[in-house]
Write a protein that holds these residues in place. Structure first.
Motif, mmCIF file in Angstrom:
data_model
loop_
_atom_site.group_PDB
_atom_site.id
_atom_site.type_symbol
_atom_site.label_atom_id
_atom_site.label_comp_id
_atom_site.label_asym_id
_atom_site.label_seq_id
_atom_site.Cartn_x
_atom_site.Cartn_y
_atom_site.Cartn_z
ATOM 1 N N THR A 5 3.454 70.416 54.494
ATOM 2 C CA THR A 5 3.331 71.521 53.545
ATOM 3 C C THR A 5 2.091 71.352 52.676
ATOM 4 O O THR A 5 1.357 72.311 52.445
ATOM 5 C CB THR A 5 4.599 71.617 52.667
ATOM 6 O OG1 THR A 5 5.713 71.884 53.522
ATOM 7 C CG2 THR A 5 4.487 72.714 51.636
ATOM 8 N N TYR A 56 -1.053 73.811 52.517
ATOM 9 C CA TYR A 56 -1.425 74.346 51.202
ATOM 10 C C TYR A 56 -2.910 74.126 50.925
ATOM 11 O O TYR A 56 -3.628 75.060 50.572
ATOM 12 C CB TYR A 56 -0.583 73.698 50.095
ATOM 13 C CG TYR A 56 -1.126 73.988 48.716
ATOM 14 C CD1 TYR A 56 -0.909 75.226 48.123
ATOM 15 C CD2 TYR A 56 -1.884 73.050 48.019
ATOM 16 C CE1 TYR A 56 -1.426 75.514 46.860
ATOM 17 C CE2 TYR A 56 -2.403 73.329 46.768
ATOM 18 C CZ TYR A 56 -2.168 74.566 46.189
ATOM 19 O OH TYR A 56 -2.689 74.852 44.958
ATOM 20 N N PHE A 87 2.947 78.138 50.207
ATOM 21 C CA PHE A 87 3.013 76.719 50.553
ATOM 22 C C PHE A 87 2.643 75.790 49.394
ATOM 23 O O PHE A 87 2.524 74.582 49.601
ATOM 24 C CB PHE A 87 2.118 76.418 51.763
ATOM 25 C CG PHE A 87 2.721 76.839 53.064
ATOM 26 C CD1 PHE A 87 3.674 76.063 53.689
ATOM 27 C CD2 PHE A 87 2.344 78.035 53.654
ATOM 28 C CE1 PHE A 87 4.246 76.458 54.889
ATOM 29 C CE2 PHE A 87 2.908 78.444 54.856
ATOM 30 C CZ PHE A 87 3.862 77.657 55.474
#
Length: 132
Positions: A11, A15, A121
């Motif tokens: 994640t 991101y 995210f």
């Protein structure tokens, strides 16, 4: 099977890739707007907007990127994402209303999608947590 740590790492990677891409796009378009390039000026006037709006939006984009990239200041980050959402969705809608080609509309769509993915995210330490 992914462990929670692997999922968290994945994640964070997603991101940062999309956030940096979004930041680069926002800063580069802000610079073009602040410089009032002929192509961007033509683009704005074709959409029916006054040229002075380029300066306002250009400054807001730079400030929004700073807000999203600096640590802490979670509420400020949410405001920056909201601002990017409104600016980029407005740009997409404006291009569609005037009947612009896909080539002229695509950059706004791309930045809109990058904003959404970056927001979606963002790691837990970059989210506002509401405690009931």
């Amino acid at each position: 099977m992914n462990t929670p740590q692997q999922s968290q790492k994945r994640t964070r990677i997603i991101y940062w890739i999309f956030t940096l891409w979004m930041a680069l796009g926002m800063v580069s378009t802000a610079i073009v707007q602040l410089m009032k390039s002929q192509d961007e000026l033509l683009n704005f006037t074709n959409l029916g907007y006054p040229s002075y709006l380029m300066t306002i939006i250009g400054i807001w984009k730079i400030l929004g990127v700073i807000a999203i990239l600096i640590p802490k200041r979670l509420l400020l980050k949410e405001w920056a994402y909201a601002g990017f959402f409104f600016v980029m969705s407005g740009a997409v809608i404006s291009h569609l209303i005037v009947g612009d080609t896909g080539g002229r509309t695509f950059p706004a769509v791309l930045l809109f999608v990058l904003v959404f993915i970056s927001w979606y995210f963002r790691p837990a330490d970059r989210k506002i947590t509401i405690i009931d």
